[in-house]
Write an enzyme that holds these catalytic residues in place. Structure first.
Site, short mmCIF file in Angstrom:
data_model
loop_
_atom_site.label_atom_id
_atom_site.label_comp_id
_atom_site.label_asym_id
_atom_site.label_seq_id
_atom_site.Cartn_x
_atom_site.Cartn_y
_atom_site.Cartn_z
CD GLN A 1 28.59 60.77 82.23
OE1 GLN A 1 27.88 60.19 83.06
NE2 GLN A 1 29.36 60.13 81.38
N GLY B 1 33.97 64.48 81.67
CA GLY B 1 34.35 64.25 80.29
C GLY B 1 34.86 62.84 80.06
CG PHE B 2 38.40 61.28 81.43
CD1 PHE B 2 39.10 60.62 80.43
CD2 PHE B 2 38.91 62.47 81.92
CE1 PHE B 2 40.28 61.14 79.94
CE2 PHE B 2 40.08 62.98 81.43
CZ PHE B 2 40.77 62.33 80.44
CG ASP C 1 40.77 72.91 81.36
OD1 ASP C 1 40.50 74.10 81.06
OD2 ASP C 1 39.92 72.02 81.47
#
Ligand SMILES: *[C@@H]1O[C@H](CO)[C@@H](O)[C@H](O)[C@H]1NC(C)=O
Ligand SMILES: *[C@@H]1O[C@H](CO)[C@@H](O)[C@H](O)[C@H]1NC(C)=O
Ligand SMILES: *[C@@H]1O[C@H](CO)[C@@H](O)[C@H](O)[C@H]1NC(C)=O
Ligand SMILES: *[C@@H]1O[C@H](CO)[C@@H](O)[C@H](O)[C@H]1NC(C)=O
Ligand SMILES: *[C@@H]1O[C@H](CO)[C@@H](O)[C@H](O)[C@H]1NC(C)=O
Ligand SMILES: *[C@@H]1O[C@H](CO)[C@@H](O)[C@H](O)[C@H]1NC(C)=O
Ligand SMILES: *[C@@H]1O[C@H](CO)[C@@H](O)[C@H](O)[C@H]1NC(C)=O
Ligand SMILES: *[C@@H]1O[C@H](CO)[C@@H](O)[C@H](O)[C@H]1NC(C)=O
Ligand SMILES: *[C@@H]1O[C@H](CO)[C@@H](O)[C@H](O)[C@H]1NC(C)=O
Length: 794
Positions: free
Chosen positions: A511, A513-514, A602
């Site tokens: 999973q 973040g998007f 990032d």
């Protein structure tokens, strides 16, 4: 030309200064050299005289050493086997024959030059190259040597020396190690040309091959990483009708560099002189790893330092004795998985970036091109492999064919190292290969929130992305591949559902973040070019859903390796250095070479993915921002990123620029070197994070204390220290003081002096707005974790 000039210089020196100075560089018939006296070469580089390796013994030798080195490092010894023991010796030119002899107490000669011609006016001269030469003083050609010490090398190779074979006379020049530090007599470790079907360089232990260089392809040895761009020396390998030899020269004539064999360590080491510290520094050592040693993986094995175990069977082969192979006994090697069958016709598969197999059973046809080579090889059932050979350096061709087992293959990872080898396998095997090649795995990221900024930009304008070749060393074919225009593909939703088995649970990788990340298989997969950015293969829009299709990175991310006690050993220092350089190049591409200036925002070790060959690829452009060509910095009110990697001006003021990426790069670099996380770094006696700790050690002069022990043992310490230095430059408090990525790439690739780092930007992690920062992938195994929970409005 240089030699001419040099000679006149020496003459002038002699004429004008020889009387005034006590240093002389020549001996003629009436003169002699006795214990305690020396000859010093014209430029003052070398001296010839008597020395005792062990002053407490009675043994002394006639030798040449560096005149400027306080330790008098010896580069050549005349009487290696017959030491002068407890007696006085005299070096002189024998009047009758013109030979140079080293005599003991007027009686026995312990050493002499073996030359036939007798000369009227012989002169012995020590040249500034370290070559001791005998010539006829009346000869008008000063380079006509009757005898020279460079023809009888000891354990040291100096610039200008030729190590090899004169093919007209069969005369061989070969290095041999000293038996021990106090005994210059020849040990069994030797280095010279190996000449069978074609020549290569090799170390031998006694009669056994010990470490081979691989064939010379274009402008380097296929078994040695490309080091053309090094600042110290240039090298060449000549093979023509009259001679075959290896030689090197200095790029800067005032530097000092030598290659020495060491019997006790069984290595050949290049040293360079450090003017400041007045010491010799080890520059490179061969064999540099186990895969350099001859035939460690047995016949038809492939030695790959990035695999565990390092020995793999060549594609299309299987272990001959699987049980022994499993217990790490590789001596019997591998055999064809499916027997080759000449009648039904065999195929060839290509393995890339490998060191050429041992030259025994090699046949070379210089006039054949690759196509003719293939035809010729497929005709003869015992031809096991062929390759294109180019000794001519002008793009010509040539054909090398191996008959019998392929021994001593080593796998390289990066672009221009090694060569392509085409191996014979059974026809059914090649069919299998074709099929698997067509299936390239791809990751499907189902993006729930929308397309990324960069991607949208690309999509909207539908412009063609020109991929610029980054690796200037890459060979022509690769350049062509990389210069091809690529267009971002738009996939049908059906294709994606099919590829992921209707987004089945089994295909879910994790999973992000998007949204969820799935693994899928595209049937029309393309071959993936070597670059340092994760490749976006295409995208798919289905109703409200936007999906991005990325290439699949089988080796997971960098943090999976460097922070794990067992897996970290997969990444040796040289591999890590390659990874660091790759990340730097990828970031440089984003900042400068791509048409859009892209700030990643990032960068962290978990966002560096590794492909099957451990090439690093920067991924996750979830927070990337594009800049116009001349825009330098921007301010955002929403700070996104990962604590531990964020530059102070970004974390506190939201100010971001290419220099905030440089800061993150500095942290990544430090983490790769130390194997520790900046965030969550803990030291029993000290407070602060990894940067602070490193900065303290740096100030105390012990920066190496921070390095992962395993790297110190196996790595190149000066290079490690240099990387710590570079990382400290990247994490300096003030953005304007941090180097640009282009400068970082330059610093990584050279050995020039670096500026001193100033106070780094310390940033403590426990700030109140931590909730917004992304998880640092602590203990997580999901690779494609995306470190942002909400997307900022544009
Ligand atoms: C040096 O030679 C002397 C006299 O020949 C001898 O007594 C002595 O043992 C020798 N020293 C060594 C270390 O061999
Ligand atoms: C010197 O060496 C020779 C043989 O190399 C030996 O016969 C002789 O005894 C040695 N002399 C001394 C003084 O050690
Ligand atoms: C031989 O060795 C002895 C003792 O070490 C020393 O006294 C003597 O001078 C040496 N002889 C020569 C010729 O070096
Ligand atoms: C060596 O020969 C020279 C002259 O040829 C002589 O003066 C000297 O005494 C001799 N030395 C010895 C040890 O015989
Ligand atoms: C080989 O290298 C080791 C370690 O650097 C050194 O101690 C030794 O003296 C060297 N051996 C020779 C024969 O130079
Ligand atoms: C072989 O190469 C060397 C170095 O390039 C050159 O000096 C020599 O003339 C060449 N010999 C022949 C026969 O081509
Ligand atoms: C060559 O090296 C010397 C000493 O290391 C240095 O002073 C000089 O600038 C160098 N020359 C070039 C052209 O790099
Ligand atoms: C000379 O050798 C000693 C011992 O090997 C070493 O400690 C020292 O650094 C060397 N000095 C130089 C100038 O190389
Ligand atoms: C195949 O090559 C080998 C090795 O060069 C040679 O001995 C043999 O005669 C060749 N066979 C054929 C059919 O050409």
């Amino acid at each position: 030309m240089e030699m001419d000039f040099y000679f006149y210089f020496v003459c002038c020196f002699l004429i004008f200064f020889s009387k005034a100075s006590t240093a002389i560089d020549t001996i003629s018939v009436s003169e002699s050299l006795t214990d305690g006296k020396t000859l010093v070469s014209g430029g003052g580089s070398f001296a010839l005289g008597f020395f005792s390796p062990d002053p407490s013994s009675n043994n002394s030798y006639l030798g040449i050493w560096y005149h400027n080195d306080p330790n008098k490092t010896v580069v050549w010894v005349a009487n290696r086997i017959h030491p002068i023991n407890n007696s006085t010796a005299v070096l002189k030119i024998e009047e009758s024959s013109g030979r140079v002899v080293l005599q003991l107490q007027n009686t026995t000669a312990v050493w002499s030059t073996n030359m036939k011609a007798s000369v009227q006016n012989p002169v012995l001269q020590l040249l500034d190259s370290g070559n001791l030469v005998l010539r006829d003083g009346k000869d008008s050609n000063p380079e006509h040597y009757l005898w020279q010490s460079f023809d009888y090398p000891s354990d040291t190779m100096l610039p200008g020396m030729k190590i090899g074979i004169d093919l007209r006379t069969g005369f061989e020049r070969r290095l041999s190690a000293w038996k021990n530090w106090d005994d210059p007599s020849p040990g069994d470790l030797t280095y010279g040309v190996e000449l069978e079907g074609a020549p290569e360089m090799g170390l031998r232990k006694g009669l056994k091959k010990y470490a081979l260089s691989g064939l010379w392809i274009r402008n380097g040895f296929s078994g040695i990483r490309d080091v053309r761009s090094n600042p110290i020396y240039d090298y060449d390998f000549v093979w023509n009708e009259s001679e075959v030899y290896y030689t090197f020269s200095l790029k800067n004539k005032s530097r000092m560099s030598r290659v020495v064999l060491n019997q006790t360590e069984s290595v050949r080491t290049r040293y360079t002189w450090n003017q400041e510290t007045q010491t010799w520094e080890s520059y490179a050592t061969r064999p540099s790893d186990n895969c350099d040693k001859y035939g460690v993986c047995g016949p038809n094995g492939n030695c790959d330092n990035n695999m565990l175990p390092v020995c793999q069977c060549l594609t299309g082969f299987k272990p001959k004795w699987p049980e022994r192979w499993k217990s790490s006994d590789y001596s019997e090697g591998c055999i064809h998985s499916k027997p080759v069958n000449c009648q039904r016709g065999d195929g060839f598969i290509t393995i890339r970036r490998v060191k050429s197999p041992d030259i025994k059973n090699l046949r070379v046809n210089k006039g054949m091109n690759l196509k003719e080579c293939k035809t010729e090889c497929s005709r003869n059932c015992s031809c096991m492999a062929y390759t294109n050979l180019d000794f001519t350096r002008d793009g010509g061709s040539g054909c090398a064919m191996w008959f019998g087992d392929l021994v001593d293959i080593k796998q390289f990872q990066s672009g221009s190292d090694g060569m392509d080898l085409h191996i014979r396998v059974s026809a059914s095997e090649t069919e299998l290969m074709e099929k698997s090649k067509a299936i390239t795995l791809a990751t499907v990221v189902a993006a729930l929130l929308g397309c990324l900024l960069v991607v949208c930009y690309i999509l909207r304008t539908r412009r063609k992305l020109k991929v610029e070749a980054e690796d200037t060393n890459a060979n022509d074919k690769e350049n062509r591949d990389e210069n091809e225009d690529l267009e971002l593909a738009v996939f049908e939703f059906e294709t994606i559902t099919k590829a992921t088995s209707n987004f089945s649970f089994r295909n879910k990788l994790g999973q992000g973040g998007f949204g969820p990340v799935y693994k899928g298989t595209l049937t029309n997969g393309q071959e993936i070019a070597h670059r340092n950015l994760v490749r976006l293969l295409g995208c798919c829009i289905h109703g409200d859903e936007r999906m991005l299709v990325y290439e699949y990175m089988p080796n997971r991310s960098l943090d999976y390796f460097i922070f794990d006690q067992t897996r970290r050993e997969v990444l040796t220092w040289s591999k890590r250095f390659q990874i660091i350089s790759g990340i730097a190049r990828g970031l440089l591409y984003l900042h400068q070479d791509s048409r859009l200036r892209i700030i990643h925002r990032d960068l962290k070790v978990s966002n560096v993915l590794l492909d099957g060959e451990m090439n690093p690829k920067i991924s996750d452009f979830g927070m990337a921002r594009t800049f116009g060509g001349d825009q330098i910095e921007d301010i955002t009110s929403r700070i996104v990123g990962t604590y531990g990697y964020m530059a102070p001006e970004y974390a506190t003021d939201g100010l971001f620029s290419v220099k905030s990426d440089v800061f993150s790069f500095g942290i990544v670099l430090l983490e790769v070197i130390t194997g520790r996380k900046n965030r969550g770094f803990y030291h029993a006696n000290r407070s602060g994070n990894l940067i602070e700790h490193t900065w303290m050690l740096w100030a105390e002069g012990n920066p190496s204390d921070i390095v992962d022990d395993f790297l110190v043992e196996t790595g190149d310490l000066p290079e490690l220290l240099r990387c710590i230095h570079i990382s400290l430059l990247c994490v300096q408090q003030h953005p304007e003081e941090r180097p640009s990525m282009s400068y970082v790439v330059l610093m990584l690739g050279s050995r020039n002096e670096l500026p001193s780092p100033k106070q780094p930007g310390f940033l403590f992690c426990n700030k109140p707005f931590e909730a917004d920062s992304s998880p640092d992938n602590e203990g997580s195994s999901s690779r494609n974790e995306i470190s942002l929970s909400t997307l900022e409005a544009r």
